[in-house]
Design a protein around this motif. Structure first.
Motif, PDB file in Angstrom:
ATOM      1  N   UNK A 267      65.877 -73.713  70.412  1.00 24.50           N
ATOM      2  CA  UNK A 267      66.054 -73.935  71.843  1.00 24.50           C
ATOM      3  C   UNK A 267      67.432 -74.484  72.184  1.00 24.50           C
ATOM      4  N   UNK A 268      67.943 -75.422  71.381  1.00 22.74           N
ATOM      5  CA  UNK A 268      69.241 -76.005  71.708  1.00 22.74           C
ATOM      6  C   UNK A 268      70.357 -74.972  71.583  1.00 22.74           C
ATOM      7  N   UNK A 269      70.207 -74.045  70.644  1.00 25.45           N
ATOM      8  CA  UNK A 269      71.191 -72.977  70.512  1.00 25.45           C
ATOM      9  C   UNK A 269      71.106 -72.012  71.684  1.00 25.45           C
ATOM     10  N   UNK A 270      69.894 -71.697  72.125  1.00 28.61           N
ATOM     11  CA  UNK A 270      69.723 -70.800  73.268  1.00 28.61           C
ATOM     12  C   UNK A 270      70.414 -71.344  74.509  1.00 28.61           C
ATOM     13  N   UNK A 271      70.347 -72.644  74.698  1.00 27.25           N
ATOM     14  CA  UNK A 271      70.892 -73.233  75.920  1.00 27.25           C
ATOM     15  C   UNK A 271      72.408 -73.250  75.943  1.00 27.25           C
ATOM     16  N   UNK A 272      73.057 -73.007  74.808  1.00 27.66           N
ATOM     17  CA  UNK A 272      74.526 -72.932  74.799  1.00 27.66           C
ATOM     18  C   UNK A 272      75.033 -71.509  75.004  1.00 27.66           C
ATOM     19  N   UNK A 273      74.123 -70.527  74.957  1.00 23.86           N
ATOM     20  CA  UNK A 273      74.516 -69.130  75.148  1.00 23.86           C
ATOM     21  C   UNK A 273      74.551 -68.801  76.640  1.00 23.86           C
ATOM     22  N   UNK A 274      75.512 -67.979  77.034  1.00 18.47           N
ATOM     23  CA  UNK A 274      75.655 -67.590  78.438  1.00 18.47           C
ATOM     24  C   UNK A 274      75.578 -66.083  78.575  1.00 18.47           C
ATOM     25  N   UNK A 275      74.999 -65.623  79.676  1.00 20.73           N
ATOM     26  CA  UNK A 275      75.044 -64.206  80.043  1.00 20.73           C
ATOM     27  C   UNK A 275      75.674 -64.084  81.420  1.00 20.73           C
ATOM     28  N   UNK A 276      76.504 -63.074  81.588  1.00 13.14           N
ATOM     29  CA  UNK A 276      77.244 -62.869  82.828  1.00 13.14           C
ATOM     30  C   UNK A 276      77.145 -61.398  83.205  1.00 13.14           C
ATOM     31  N   UNK A 277      76.786 -61.135  84.445  1.00 14.93           N
ATOM     32  CA  UNK A 277      76.709 -59.767  84.958  1.00 14.93           C
ATOM     33  C   UNK A 277      77.610 -59.663  86.180  1.00 14.93           C
ATOM     34  N   UNK A 278      78.452 -58.649  86.201  1.00 11.81           N
ATOM     35  CA  UNK A 278      79.259 -58.357  87.389  1.00 11.81           C
ATOM     36  C   UNK A 278      78.895 -56.965  87.879  1.00 11.81           C
ATOM     37  N   UNK A 279      78.853 -56.809  89.181  1.00 15.33           N
ATOM     38  CA  UNK A 279      78.583 -55.516  89.801  1.00 15.33           C
ATOM     39  C   UNK A 279      79.681 -55.254  90.812  1.00 15.33           C
ATOM     40  N   UNK A 280      80.239 -54.043  90.785  1.00 21.11           N
ATOM     41  CA  UNK A 280      81.254 -53.661  91.770  1.00 21.11           C
ATOM     42  C   UNK A 280      80.895 -52.308  92.348  1.00 21.11           C
ATOM     43  N   UNK A 281      80.832 -52.236  93.660  1.00 19.23           N
ATOM     44  CA  UNK A 281      80.515 -50.983  94.350  1.00 19.23           C
ATOM     45  C   UNK A 281      81.713 -50.535  95.171  1.00 19.23           C
ATOM     46  N   UNK A 282      81.976 -49.237  95.140  1.00 24.52           N
ATOM     47  CA  UNK A 282      83.045 -48.632  95.925  1.00 24.52           C
ATOM     48  C   UNK A 282      82.439 -47.595  96.845  1.00 24.52           C
ATOM     49  N   UNK A 283      82.768 -47.687  98.134  1.00 25.94           N
ATOM     50  CA  UNK A 283      82.203 -46.764  99.111  1.00 25.94           C
ATOM     51  C   UNK A 283      82.972 -45.444  99.106  1.00 25.94           C
ATOM     52  N   UNK A 284      82.444 -44.465  99.800  1.00 24.06           N
ATOM     53  CA  UNK A 284      83.104 -43.165  99.894  1.00 24.06           C
ATOM     54  C   UNK A 284      84.463 -43.263 100.578  1.00 24.06           C
ATOM     55  N   UNK A 285      84.657 -44.270 101.433  1.00 24.65           N
ATOM     56  CA  UNK A 285      85.948 -44.423 102.103  1.00 24.65           C
ATOM     57  C   UNK A 285      86.829 -45.497 101.467  1.00 24.65           C
ATOM     58  N   UNK A 286      86.471 -45.946 100.248  1.00 27.70           N
ATOM     59  CA  UNK A 286      87.344 -46.829  99.488  1.00 27.70           C
ATOM     60  C   UNK A 286      87.116 -48.308  99.667  1.00 27.70           C
ATOM     61  N   UNK A 287      86.101 -48.729 100.421  1.00 22.11           N
ATOM     62  CA  UNK A 287      85.812 -50.151 100.538  1.00 22.11           C
ATOM     63  C   UNK A 287      85.115 -50.654  99.265  1.00 22.11           C
ATOM     64  N   UNK A 288      85.272 -51.971  99.010  1.00 22.25           N
ATOM     65  CA  UNK A 288      84.727 -52.545  97.788  1.00 22.25           C
ATOM     66  C   UNK A 288      83.857 -53.767  98.087  1.00 22.25           C
ATOM     67  N   UNK A 289      82.850 -53.954  97.276  1.00 20.89           N
ATOM     68  CA  UNK A 289      82.048 -55.178  97.297  1.00 20.89           C
ATOM     69  C   UNK A 289      81.756 -55.568  95.851  1.00 20.89           C
ATOM     70  N   UNK A 290      81.694 -56.874  95.613  1.00 22.82           N
ATOM     71  CA  UNK A 290      81.495 -57.386  94.263  1.00 22.82           C
ATOM     72  C   UNK A 290      80.339 -58.379  94.246  1.00 22.82           C
TER      73      UNK A 290
END
Length: 360
Positions: A267-290
Motif C-alpha cells: 500500500x505505501x508503494x502504491x501511494x507514491x505512484x502517480x497516473x496522469x491523463x491529458x486530453x486535447x481536442x481540436x475542432x474542425x475550425x482549429x479551436x482547441x480545448x484541453x
C-alpha cells in the motif's frame, strides 16, 4: 444492494472487496477457490454475519456463474485476462439480470463487449459498463467534457503517463498485458471516420504532461478510451498515446518476469505512484480545448472507481445496453466524486494552441 465480485481473491479483487466493506455494501465473493475467497473476505473484515457470501464458480461453467449472480444487483469482474474469460462473465451477468462492471484495460475485450452484448443487455434490461479502471473511466469522462468545448471535433488525443517510483504493476495486470502483448507492442486500435482499426496511426509524436517543461516523445498505445469515447463523442479521429519508454517496457514482459514479482505492490508503494491523463481536442475550425486528470494509487483508485460505478448503476440507474462511462454517468459529477480520493481534474478551452506535434 448486493454486489458480486468475480475474481475476488486476486490482488485488485481484494481491494474491491475491501472498498465494498468500507462502504457497507453487501458483498458476494465469487471465484474458483473457496479457500482463497474466504481469506479475501477475512482480510476485508467480513464474515457471513456481515453479509459476505462466498460462492464457487469454475471458469467455463455458465450455470454456476448465473447461480452465483442471480440474487445480486450488480457484478464487478476483476478476473483478467479479460480476453480469455470476460465474455463468459458478461453473459452470465446478463442471464442473471445483473448490471455489470469490469476493470479491463484490454482494447480487444472492450471492443468485443460493445459488439457482442449491446443487444442482449438491452433486451434483458441490464447495463454493462466495461473498462471502469483508473485510466479507462477518468479518460472517457474527461474526453467527453473536453470535446464539448470545441464541437465539432476533428481530432481527440488521449495521453497517459505513469510515474511509478518503484511500484510495480500487479501480477494480474502483467498477465493481462502478456496475453495482449501484440496489441500493446503494436499500438492497438485507432479510430477514424467511423471505424476502429489497428492500422490507424497516431498523428502526435510529442506531448507535454503536467510538471514537465518540455514535450516528451509519445507513441500510439491501446488505451481503453479509444474504444469507448467514439460511442459518445462525434470525432473524426481518436488516438491514444503514452511516453515512448513506457510503451517499450511492455516488450520486456515474459512469463518468467511475472512469476518473479509479488502479487501486487504494498500500500505505501502504491501511494507514491502517480497516473496522469491529458486530453486535447481540436475542432474542425482549429479551436482547441484541453483537460487533465491525475491521481495516485492506480490499484486503489481502480477499486474505488469499480465500486462506485456498480453502485451508481444500482442506485441511480442507466439505460440498458453496453455503455461507455460517459453514457452511464454524469462525467463532471463522477470526477468530482473522485476528488475526495486524491484525484484532481480540470478542463480549459483557452491557451491550448498546438503545432501538430504537441498535444499540450
Amino acid at each position: 444492494m448486493r454486489i458480486a465480485v468475480y475474481g475476488a481473491s486476486g490482488y485488485t479483487g481484494k481491494l474491491v472487496v475491501a472498498e465494498l466493506a468500507r462502504r457497507d455494501i453487501e458483498t458476494v465473493l465469487v471465484g474458483r477457490n473457496v479457500e482463497r475467497l474466504s481469506e479475501a473476505a477475512a482480510r476485508a473484515g467480513l464474515t457471513a454475519v456481515d453479509g459476505a457470501v462466498i460462492r464457487r464458480a469454475e471458469s467455463g461453467d455458465h450455470a454456476a456463474h448465473v447461480h452465483a449472480f442471480q440474487d445480486c444487483s450488480a457484478v464487478i469482474n476483476c478476473a483478467g485476462p479479460f480476453v480469455l474469460s470476460g465474455e463468459a462473465v458478461v453473459r452470465a451477468a446478463i442471464a442473471a439480470g445483473c448490471h455489470y462492471v469490469d476493470i479491463a484495460g484490454e482494447q480487444r475485450h472492450l471492443d468485443r463487449i460493445f459488439s457482442a452484448f449491446a443487444v442482449p443487455a438491452e433486451v434483458a434490461g441490464v447495463t454493462v459498463v466495461p473498462g471502469a479502471n483508473d485510466d479507462g473511466l477518468p479518460s472517457d469522462l474527461l474526453a467527453h467534457l473536453v470535446a464539448a468545448r470545441v464541437r465539432p471535433v476533428r481530432e481527440l488525443v488521449i495521453g497517459l503517463e505513469l510515474i511509478r517510483t518503484g511500484a510495480m504493476p500487479s501480477r494480474g495486470t502483467l498477465r493481462s498485458a502478456l496475453e495482449n502483448i501484440d496489441t500493446f507492442t503494436g499500438g492497438g486500435l485507432g479510430y477514424e471516420d467511423g471505424r476502429w482499426h489497428p492500422d490507424i496511426a497516431a498523428r502526435h509524436t510529442t506531448l507535454t504532461f503536467p510538471d514537465r517543461s518540455d514535450p516528451m516523445p509519445v507513441v500510439k498505445f491501446p488505451l481503453p478510451a479509444v474504444v469507448t469515447v467514439p460511442h459518445h463523442v462525434a470525432a473524426r479521429r481518436v488516438a491514444g498515446v503514452v511516453r515512448a519508454e513506457l510503451a517499450a517496457a511492455f516488450a520486456d514482459i515474459t512469463p518468467a518476469l511475472i512469476d518473479g514479482v509479488p502479487e501486487g505492490p504494498p500500500a505505501d508503494s502504491r501511494r507514491t505512484a502517480r497516473w496522469i491523463i491529458v486530453v486535447e481536442a481540436t475542432s474542425e475550425d482549429g479551436r482547441h480545448a484541453c483537460g487533465i486528470v491525475q491521481g495516485i494509487d492506480m490499484q486503489g483508485t481502480t477499486a474505488v472507481i469499480a465500486v462506485e460505478s456498480a453502485r451508481r448503476l444500482v442506485a441511480d440507474g442507466a439505460k440498458p445496453g453496453v455503455l461507455a462511462p460517459s453514457q452511464a454517468y454524469s462525467p463532471s459529477d463522477f470526477l468530482e466524486f473522485l476528488v475526495q480520493h486524491g484525484v484532481h481534474w480540470s478542463v480549459d478551452a483557452t491557451g491550448c494552441a498546438v503545432d501538430g506535434r504537441q498535444v499540450l
